[in-house]
Scaffold this motif. Structure first.
Motif, PDB file in Angstrom:
ATOM      1  N   PHE A 186      -3.601  -0.798   1.462  1.00  0.00           N
ATOM      2  CA  PHE A 186      -4.137  -2.406   1.635  1.00  0.00           C
ATOM      3  C   PHE A 186      -3.859  -2.792   3.108  1.00  0.00           C
ATOM      4  O   PHE A 186      -3.334  -2.118   4.006  1.00  0.00           O
ATOM      5  CB  PHE A 186      -3.342  -3.258   0.649  1.00  0.00           C
ATOM      6  N   GLN A 187      -4.193  -3.936   3.235  1.00  0.00           N
ATOM      7  CA  GLN A 187      -3.971  -4.588   4.677  1.00  0.00           C
ATOM      8  C   GLN A 187      -3.081  -5.813   4.546  1.00  0.00           C
ATOM      9  O   GLN A 187      -3.657  -6.777   3.723  1.00  0.00           O
ATOM     10  CB  GLN A 187      -5.238  -5.008   5.381  1.00  0.00           C
ATOM     11  N   TYR A 188      -2.172  -6.090   5.333  1.00  0.00           N
ATOM     12  CA  TYR A 188      -1.336  -7.424   5.045  1.00  0.00           C
ATOM     13  C   TYR A 188      -2.533  -8.248   5.826  1.00  0.00           C
ATOM     14  O   TYR A 188      -3.141  -8.297   6.531  1.00  0.00           O
ATOM     15  CB  TYR A 188      -0.121  -7.347   6.138  1.00  0.00           C
ATOM     16  N   SER A 189      -1.978  -9.846   5.375  1.00  0.00           N
ATOM     17  CA  SER A 189      -2.664 -10.943   6.234  1.00  0.00           C
ATOM     18  C   SER A 189      -2.159 -10.906   7.570  1.00  0.00           C
ATOM     19  O   SER A 189      -0.915 -10.683   7.923  1.00  0.00           O
ATOM     20  CB  SER A 189      -2.188 -12.245   5.190  1.00  0.00           C
ATOM     21  N   SER A 198      -2.274  12.853   2.339  1.00  0.00           N
ATOM     22  CA  SER A 198      -2.019  12.800   3.978  1.00  0.00           C
ATOM     23  C   SER A 198      -0.710  12.542   3.961  1.00  0.00           C
ATOM     24  O   SER A 198      -0.074  12.303   3.080  1.00  0.00           O
ATOM     25  CB  SER A 198      -2.946  11.721   4.388  1.00  0.00           C
ATOM     26  N   GLU A 199      -0.215  13.073   5.265  1.00  0.00           N
ATOM     27  CA  GLU A 199       1.216  12.884   5.385  1.00  0.00           C
ATOM     28  C   GLU A 199       1.562  11.220   5.210  1.00  0.00           C
ATOM     29  O   GLU A 199       2.675  11.000   4.620  1.00  0.00           O
ATOM     30  CB  GLU A 199       1.623  13.443   6.765  1.00  0.00           C
ATOM     31  N   LYS A 200       0.802  10.604   5.579  1.00  0.00           N
ATOM     32  CA  LYS A 200       1.046   9.227   5.529  1.00  0.00           C
ATOM     33  C   LYS A 200       1.152   8.693   4.039  1.00  0.00           C
ATOM     34  O   LYS A 200       2.015   8.073   3.804  1.00  0.00           O
ATOM     35  CB  LYS A 200      -0.351   8.234   6.118  1.00  0.00           C
ATOM     36  N   ASP A 201       0.171   9.007   3.078  1.00  0.00           N
ATOM     37  CA  ASP A 201       0.297   8.876   1.942  1.00  0.00           C
ATOM     38  C   ASP A 201       1.399   9.389   0.891  1.00  0.00           C
ATOM     39  O   ASP A 201       1.906   8.652   0.049  1.00  0.00           O
ATOM     40  CB  ASP A 201      -0.988   9.269   1.281  1.00  0.00           C
ATOM     41  N   LYS A 202       1.963  10.455   1.646  1.00  0.00           N
ATOM     42  CA  LYS A 202       3.206  11.371   0.797  1.00  0.00           C
ATOM     43  C   LYS A 202       4.475  10.228   1.138  1.00  0.00           C
ATOM     44  O   LYS A 202       5.252  10.357   0.300  1.00  0.00           O
ATOM     45  CB  LYS A 202       3.388  12.499   1.638  1.00  0.00           C
ATOM     46  N   ASN A 203       4.321   9.363   2.174  1.00  0.00           N
ATOM     47  CA  ASN A 203       5.622   8.753   2.638  1.00  0.00           C
ATOM     48  C   ASN A 203       5.409   7.457   2.416  1.00  0.00           C
ATOM     49  O   ASN A 203       6.336   6.439   2.997  1.00  0.00           O
ATOM     50  CB  ASN A 203       5.862   9.015   3.902  1.00  0.00           C
ATOM     51  N   LEU A 204       4.425   6.865   1.741  1.00  0.00           N
ATOM     52  CA  LEU A 204       4.374   5.357   1.436  1.00  0.00           C
ATOM     53  C   LEU A 204       5.574   4.751   0.692  1.00  0.00           C
ATOM     54  O   LEU A 204       6.193   5.543  -0.165  1.00  0.00           O
ATOM     55  CB  LEU A 204       3.046   5.129   0.945  1.00  0.00           C
ATOM     56  N   PRO A 205       5.982   3.446   0.722  1.00  0.00           N
ATOM     57  CA  PRO A 205       7.078   3.095  -0.009  1.00  0.00           C
ATOM     58  C   PRO A 205       6.691   2.680  -1.581  1.00  0.00           C
ATOM     59  O   PRO A 205       5.663   2.680  -1.837  1.00  0.00           O
ATOM     60  CB  PRO A 205       7.475   1.788   0.899  1.00  0.00           C
ATOM     61  N   THR A 206       7.774   2.714  -2.239  1.00  0.00           N
ATOM     62  CA  THR A 206       7.384   2.326  -3.738  1.00  0.00           C
ATOM     63  C   THR A 206       7.264   0.969  -3.914  1.00  0.00           C
ATOM     64  O   THR A 206       7.326   0.056  -2.718  1.00  0.00           O
ATOM     65  CB  THR A 206       8.916   2.672  -4.436  1.00  0.00           C
ATOM     66  N   LEU A 207       6.917   0.443  -4.829  1.00  0.00           N
ATOM     67  CA  LEU A 207       6.533  -1.168  -5.158  1.00  0.00           C
ATOM     68  C   LEU A 207       7.769  -1.659  -4.676  1.00  0.00           C
ATOM     69  O   LEU A 207       8.032  -2.809  -4.570  1.00  0.00           O
ATOM     70  CB  LEU A 207       6.027  -1.042  -6.743  1.00  0.00           C
ATOM     71  N   GLU A 252      -1.515  -4.036  10.526  1.00  0.00           N
ATOM     72  CA  GLU A 252      -1.426  -4.569   9.171  1.00  0.00           C
ATOM     73  C   GLU A 252      -1.572  -3.820   8.282  1.00  0.00           C
ATOM     74  O   GLU A 252      -1.765  -4.068   7.143  1.00  0.00           O
ATOM     75  CB  GLU A 252      -2.574  -5.791   9.350  1.00  0.00           C
ATOM     76  N   ASP A 253      -1.529  -2.533   8.488  1.00  0.00           N
ATOM     77  CA  ASP A 253      -2.056  -1.517   7.539  1.00  0.00           C
ATOM     78  C   ASP A 253      -0.715  -1.320   6.551  1.00  0.00           C
ATOM     79  O   ASP A 253       0.475  -1.121   7.133  1.00  0.00           O
ATOM     80  CB  ASP A 253      -2.340  -0.074   8.295  1.00  0.00           C
ATOM     81  N   GLY A 254      -0.904  -1.144   5.265  1.00  0.00           N
ATOM     82  CA  GLY A 254       0.120  -0.866   4.318  1.00  0.00           C
ATOM     83  C   GLY A 254      -0.179  -0.220   3.214  1.00  0.00           C
ATOM     84  O   GLY A 254      -1.253   0.322   2.965  1.00  0.00           O
TER      85      GLY A 254
END
Length: 187
Positions: A63-66, A165-174, A142-144
């Motif tokens: 998603f993208q932050y405001s 991707s490495e990015k997606d492996k390391n995204l935060p939890t809800l 603003e990428d999240g």
């Protein structure tokens, strides 16, 4: 073209209606007046294309932050994906809930995802091309995202060992997202 409201408020499935003859097919993939009749009025400013070469590739949940949050209109040009969207709108009664739809070149379905949702997909075959319109310019600052396999969301993905991707492996939890942000704006 048929537009069908989905379970999560503001999300719409769009079923396209091709015309066929001896030459092949023609279909309208967007009609401003039909969309407006459902209260869907966006100014699309970008169209993106994602190509995934291997079955079991997951891209997301992004998603993208405001102020760069995005509405998306997603379709598959080649192949098939399970398209997933998670409600992150801070004042939504369905905050943290997800839904999904299979999008494929054969079923000709599209999905309209409003601002305030995380979005991702998993390829169901090799060589998938996903196209999507957005109503806001992408902003790297603003990428999240939310982790694809967060147990508190419990998306039922069609693979347990995705290509990521490495990015997606390391995204935060809800849970981490909530502790830092409390939700996304839907405007």
């Amino acid at each position: 073209m048929k537009i069908i409201p989905r379970r999560l408020e503001g999300v719409f499935e769009i079923q396209l209606s091709p015309l066929s003859d001896h030459r092949g097919q023609f279909m309208r993939t967007y009609d401003e007046s039909i969309f407006a009749s459902y209260g869907i009025q966006r100014h699309w400013i970008q169209e993106n294309q994602s190509v995934s070469v291997r079955k079991g590739t997951i891209r997301g949940l992004h998603f993208q932050y405001s102020p760069s949050s995005e509405t998306k209109l997603v379709r598959v040009a080649t192949g098939a994906v399970l398209d997933v969207f998670v409600d992150l709108r801070k004042d939504s009664p369905t905050f943290g809930e997800w839904d999904s739809i299979e999008l494929s070149e054969d079923n000709r379905a599209m999905i309209y995802i409003p601002r305030g949702f995380a979005h991702g997909f998993c390829t169901l075959c090799d060589h998938c091309t996903v196209q999507y319109k957005v109503d806001s310019k992408f902003s790297p600052t603003e990428d999240g995202g939310i982790r694809w396999n967060d147990p508190s969301i419990a998306v039922k993905w069609p693979t347990e060992t995705p290509i990521l991707s490495e990015k997606d492996k390391n995204l935060p939890t809800l849970e981490i997202f909530i502790s830092q942000n409390k939700g996304l704006d839907s405007a």
